[in-house]
Design an enzyme around this catalytic site. Structure first.
Site, PDB file in Angstrom:
ATOM      1  CG  PHE A 133      -1.919  -1.134   1.191  1.00  0.00           C
ATOM      2  CD1 PHE A 133      -3.129  -0.866   1.140  1.00  0.00           C
ATOM      3  CD2 PHE A 133      -1.317  -2.389   1.945  1.00  0.00           C
ATOM      4  CE1 PHE A 133      -4.174  -1.431   1.199  1.00  0.00           C
ATOM      5  CE2 PHE A 133      -2.480  -3.253   1.917  1.00  0.00           C
ATOM      6  CZ  PHE A 133      -3.846  -3.316   1.495  1.00  0.00           C
ATOM      7  CG  ASP A 134       0.950   6.111  -1.923  1.00  0.00           C
ATOM      8  OD1 ASP A 134       2.058   5.894  -1.429  1.00  0.00           O
ATOM      9  OD2 ASP A 134      -0.495   6.829  -2.160  1.00  0.00           O
ATOM     10  CG  MET A 135       0.597   6.511   5.028  1.00  0.00           C
ATOM     11  SD  MET A 135       2.183   7.145   5.406  1.00  0.00           S
ATOM     12  CE  MET A 135       2.482   8.298   5.364  1.00  0.00           C
ATOM     13  CG  ASP A 158      -2.643   8.381  -4.208  1.00  0.00           C
ATOM     14  OD1 ASP A 158      -3.350   9.735  -4.146  1.00  0.00           O
ATOM     15  OD2 ASP A 158      -2.031   7.805  -3.555  1.00  0.00           O
TER      16      ASP A 158
END
Length: 219
Positions: free
Chosen positions: A7-9, A167
């Site tokens: 996951f990106d944060m 995102d």
């Protein structure tokens, strides 16, 4: 079989990008200059390394970049002291599901460790992750795939055993550059056509990963 989700944060797990945008607006108001809107949009997802490379072209020469950065970070902390960082839709449902299935959850963020860890702890997300890989360990930030390549090696994983969630344009290009199938969940801006052509699938929120993983288990 999927063994891990990476996951990106910022903008993916935590709703921080809008706050950083407010901080840049505060910089403009305090220091009396305006960014081109396209340049301002390009800051979203930009790693610190890249910002340092281009700072002389975006900050007027009579202003001190370090002073501006200090002001920007102070604005962020002051704002979030009264407006807690929100967690993106479906995050807890997704992470609980992964834990129940024994699938690793790993953070791959351009944000440096000194900020990423406290933010994840404050959000109640920290204990869900098997590893947290931050931007201060890489030589080249996103869209370079280095952070994902390091994460795979560090956790003894192969790209075909994992999925990434991003995102931004730079995030998608970094993840796909490491040969990861990548979910895209829109935050503030649409990603570029180049990045969109590389994604595995666009989702509306993190909770939809549950159905995607469940479907793959049945394949």
């Amino acid at each position: 079989m999927i063994k891990a989700i990476l996951f990106d944060m910022d903008g993916t797990l935590l709703d921080t990008e809008g706050i950083w945008n407010k901080a840049w607006t505060a910089v403009e108001e305090k220091y009396g200059f305006m960014f081109d809107p396209k340049i301002k949009d390009s800051f979203i997802g930009m790693p610190k390394q890249k910002m340092l490379e281009i700072k002389d072209s975006i900050i007027p020469s009579h202003l001190d970049y370090d002073e501006i950065q200090k002001f920007r970070v102070e604005f962020f902390h002051e704002y979030t002291s009264s407006h807690p960082i929100e967690i993106k839709q479906g995050a807890f449902e997704c992470l609980n599901f992964l834990k129940s299935k024994g699938i690793k959850a790993i953070v791959c963020t351009s944000t440096y460790k000194e900020r990423a860890i406290p933010w994840l702890k404050d959000a109640g997300l920290y204990d869900y992750f098997d590893d947290i890989v931050t931007g201060d360990i890489v030589k080249v930030g996103k869209p370079n795939p280095e952070i994902y390549e390091i994460t795979l090696k560090k956790n003894h994983l192969h790209a075909d055993e994992c999925l990434a969630v991003e995102d931004t344009t730079v995030g998608v290009l970094a993840a796909t550059g490491a040969d990861l199938k990548t979910f895209y969940i829109k935050d503030i801006l649409d990603i570029s056509n180049e990045a969109y052509a590389k994604i595995y699938k666009q989702l509306d929120n993190l909770g939809e990963i549950i159905k995607e993983i469940g479907g793959q288990e049945n394949e």
